[in-house]
Design a protein around this motif. Structure first.
Motif, PDB file in Angstrom:
ATOM      1  N   LYS A   4     -23.834 -17.534  10.979  1.00 42.82           N
ATOM      2  CA  LYS A   4     -24.628 -18.722  11.271  1.00 42.82           C
ATOM      3  C   LYS A   4     -23.886 -19.622  12.244  1.00 42.82           C
ATOM      4  O   LYS A   4     -22.684 -19.854  12.114  1.00 42.82           O
ATOM      5  N   ALA A   5     -24.602 -20.124  13.244  1.00 49.05           N
ATOM      6  CA  ALA A   5     -24.007 -21.067  14.186  1.00 49.05           C
ATOM      7  C   ALA A   5     -23.824 -22.421  13.516  1.00 49.05           C
ATOM      8  O   ALA A   5     -24.665 -22.863  12.725  1.00 49.05           O
ATOM      9  N   ARG A   6     -22.722 -23.065  13.839  1.00 54.65           N
ATOM     10  CA  ARG A   6     -22.426 -24.394  13.313  1.00 54.65           C
ATOM     11  C   ARG A   6     -22.452 -25.407  14.454  1.00 54.65           C
ATOM     12  O   ARG A   6     -22.356 -25.038  15.617  1.00 54.65           O
ATOM     13  N   ARG A   7     -22.565 -26.663  14.090  1.00 59.43           N
ATOM     14  CA  ARG A   7     -22.618 -27.697  15.122  1.00 59.43           C
ATOM     15  C   ARG A   7     -21.377 -27.661  16.011  1.00 59.43           C
ATOM     16  O   ARG A   7     -21.463 -27.895  17.217  1.00 59.43           O
ATOM     17  N   ARG A   8     -20.232 -27.360  15.426  1.00 58.74           N
ATOM     18  CA  ARG A   8     -19.019 -27.327  16.235  1.00 58.74           C
ATOM     19  C   ARG A   8     -18.996 -26.150  17.210  1.00 58.74           C
ATOM     20  O   ARG A   8     -18.141 -26.108  18.103  1.00 58.74           O
ATOM     21  N   ASP A   9     -19.926 -25.209  17.046  1.00 53.85           N
ATOM     22  CA  ASP A   9     -20.047 -24.099  17.993  1.00 53.85           C
ATOM     23  C   ASP A   9     -20.792 -24.487  19.266  1.00 53.85           C
ATOM     24  O   ASP A   9     -20.769 -23.739  20.246  1.00 53.85           O
ATOM     25  N   HIS A  10     -21.494 -25.620  19.258  1.00 48.05           N
ATOM     26  CA  HIS A  10     -22.366 -25.956  20.382  1.00 48.05           C
ATOM     27  C   HIS A  10     -21.648 -25.969  21.731  1.00 48.05           C
ATOM     28  O   HIS A  10     -22.182 -25.435  22.712  1.00 48.05           O
ATOM     29  N   PRO A  11     -20.460 -26.560  21.868  1.00 47.56           N
ATOM     30  CA  PRO A  11     -19.798 -26.512  23.178  1.00 47.56           C
ATOM     31  C   PRO A  11     -19.529 -25.089  23.652  1.00 47.56           C
ATOM     32  O   PRO A  11     -19.724 -24.775  24.836  1.00 47.56           O
ATOM     33  N   ALA A  12     -19.078 -24.214  22.741  1.00 49.41           N
ATOM     34  CA  ALA A  12     -18.827 -22.822  23.133  1.00 49.41           C
ATOM     35  C   ALA A  12     -20.125 -22.103  23.474  1.00 49.41           C
ATOM     36  O   ALA A  12     -20.177 -21.286  24.409  1.00 49.41           O
ATOM     37  N   VAL A  13     -21.192 -22.391  22.735  1.00 53.36           N
ATOM     38  CA  VAL A  13     -22.494 -21.798  23.013  1.00 53.36           C
ATOM     39  C   VAL A  13     -22.980 -22.190  24.407  1.00 53.36           C
ATOM     40  O   VAL A  13     -23.457 -21.350  25.185  1.00 53.36           O
ATOM     41  N   VAL A  29     -24.456 -16.682  15.980  1.00 51.29           N
ATOM     42  CA  VAL A  29     -23.475 -16.350  17.007  1.00 51.29           C
ATOM     43  C   VAL A  29     -22.848 -15.013  16.654  1.00 51.29           C
ATOM     44  O   VAL A  29     -22.822 -14.598  15.492  1.00 51.29           O
ATOM     45  N   ALA A  30     -22.359 -14.328  17.684  1.00 52.95           N
ATOM     46  CA  ALA A  30     -21.705 -13.032  17.509  1.00 52.95           C
ATOM     47  C   ALA A  30     -20.264 -13.137  17.974  1.00 52.95           C
ATOM     48  O   ALA A  30     -19.958 -13.829  18.955  1.00 52.95           O
ATOM     49  N   CYS A  31     -19.387 -12.462  17.265  1.00 51.56           N
ATOM     50  CA  CYS A  31     -17.998 -12.358  17.696  1.00 51.56           C
ATOM     51  C   CYS A  31     -17.478 -10.984  17.317  1.00 51.56           C
ATOM     52  O   CYS A  31     -17.976 -10.357  16.374  1.00 51.56           O
ATOM     53  N   LYS A  32     -16.527 -10.504  18.068  1.00 49.16           N
ATOM     54  CA  LYS A  32     -15.912  -9.223  17.750  1.00 49.16           C
ATOM     55  C   LYS A  32     -14.937  -9.424  16.596  1.00 49.16           C
ATOM     56  O   LYS A  32     -14.306 -10.471  16.471  1.00 49.16           O
TER      57      LYS A  32
END
Length: 241
Positions: free
Chosen positions: A105-114, A147-150
Motif C-alpha cells: 500500500k502506498a503511504r503519504r510519505r511515498d508521494h514525493p518518490a511517486v 507501489v512496487a519495489c524489488k
C-alpha cells in the motif's frame, strides 16, 4: 488573477474541475466529472469564461471520447494528443508471472518518490504534479493505490492507481521508473489491480495510454487488454481575453 488551485465548476447538471496544467504557467486543465456523455454547449462556454476570468490563456481537456469531445470542438477546441483506449473482461484468466517484486500500500510519505517516478516515466505533457496525483486519487469513490519495489530494495520501482465504480474498473495511472522497466513491476501492479477489481465484482477493466507509448501497449495487450477504436483525445484552445 491566475487560478492556482483546483476548483469544481457546477454548470447546470454538468460538473467540471478546473485546475492548473502541470508545468505550464497560464495553461488550465478542464476535467469532466460527469463522464460518458457530452456536457452542454452552455456549460462548455461557461467553463471557458471561468478559465479566462481566472487568468488562463490556454485551456486543455482531460482525455475525452469522441462523444464527450463534441461540445468542445464546437466551441473551437482542437485535438492536440491522441490516446489508445483498451479494455478487458475481468473474468478472463490472467497470465502467470514470476519475479522478485513486492507490492504494498502506498503511504503519504511515498508521494514525493511517486511524483519523481512519474516525472521520469512520462514526457512533460503527461506528467503529474501534486494536483494531478490528488485528482487521480479521488477520481472514483473506491481506489487502490499501490507501489512496487524489488525485494531487498528500499527504493520504489513504480506505482499504480486503480479505481472502481459499480461493475466498471479503471487502471487510472501506471508509472514505472525507467531503470526498472521490463523487469516485471508493471505487470505485477496491473495484475494486483485486476485481482482487486475481481474481488469487488467488477466485470470490465479499462485503461488508456498515449498512442506512441509502445511499451505500455505491449504490456496491456500481453495482459489481455484489447484496443477500442477510435480511442480518446485531449483537446486544446487558446483563450482570447
Amino acid at each position: 488573477m491566475l487560478g492556482r488551485r483546483s476548483e469544481v465548476l457546477r454548470l447546470g447538471g454538468d460538473r467540471l474541475r478546473l485546475r492548473p496544467w502541470a508545468g505550464e504557467a497560464g495553461t488550465g486543465l478542464l476535467i469532466q466529472l460527469t463522464p460518458g456523455s457530452a456536457v452542454s454547449d452552455d456549460a462548455t462556454a461557461a467553463a471557458v469564461e471561468s478559465a479566462i476570468s481566472r487568468g488562463y490563456h490556454r485551456l486543455r481537456t482531460s482525455a475525452l471520447s469522441h462523444i464527450e469531445s463534441e461540445p468542445f470542438l464546437r466551441a473551437g477546441f482542437k485535438p492536440c494528443r491522441q490516446l489508445a483506449l483498451l479494455t478487458r473482461p475481468i473474468q478472463n484468466r490472467l497470465p502467470g508471472i514470476t519475479g522478485n517484486i513486492a507490492i504494498r500500500k502506498a503511504r503519504r510519505r511515498d508521494h514525493p518518490a511517486v511524483l519523481a517516478i512519474d516525472r521520469d516515466a512520462f514526457e512533460p505533457f503527461w506528467q503529474f504534479d501534486r494536483h494531478g496525483l490528488h485528482d487521480a486519487l479521488r477520481a472514483t469513490h473506491f481506489r487502490r493505490f499501490r507501489v512496487a519495489c524489488k525485494d531487498n530494495d528500499t527504493g520504489l520501482a513504480g506505482y499504480a492507481i486503480c479505481g472502481r465504480s459499480g461493475p466498471v474498473g479503471y487502471l487510472q495511472r501506471l508509472a514505472i521508473s525507467p531503470n526498472q522497466q521490463g523487469q516485471g513491476a508493471g505487470a505485477f501492479l496491473v495484475i494486483d489491480g485486476l485481482k482487486w477489481m475481481a474481488r469487488w465484482g467488477v466485470a470490465q477493466a479499462w485503461v488508456n495510454t498515449p498512442q506512441n507509448n509502445t511499451g505500455a501497449l505491449r504490456l496491456y495487450e500481453r495482459l489481455g487488454f484489447e484496443q477500442v477504436p477510435p480511442g480518446l483525445q485531449v483537446l486544446e484552445a487558446v483563450l482570447a481575453p
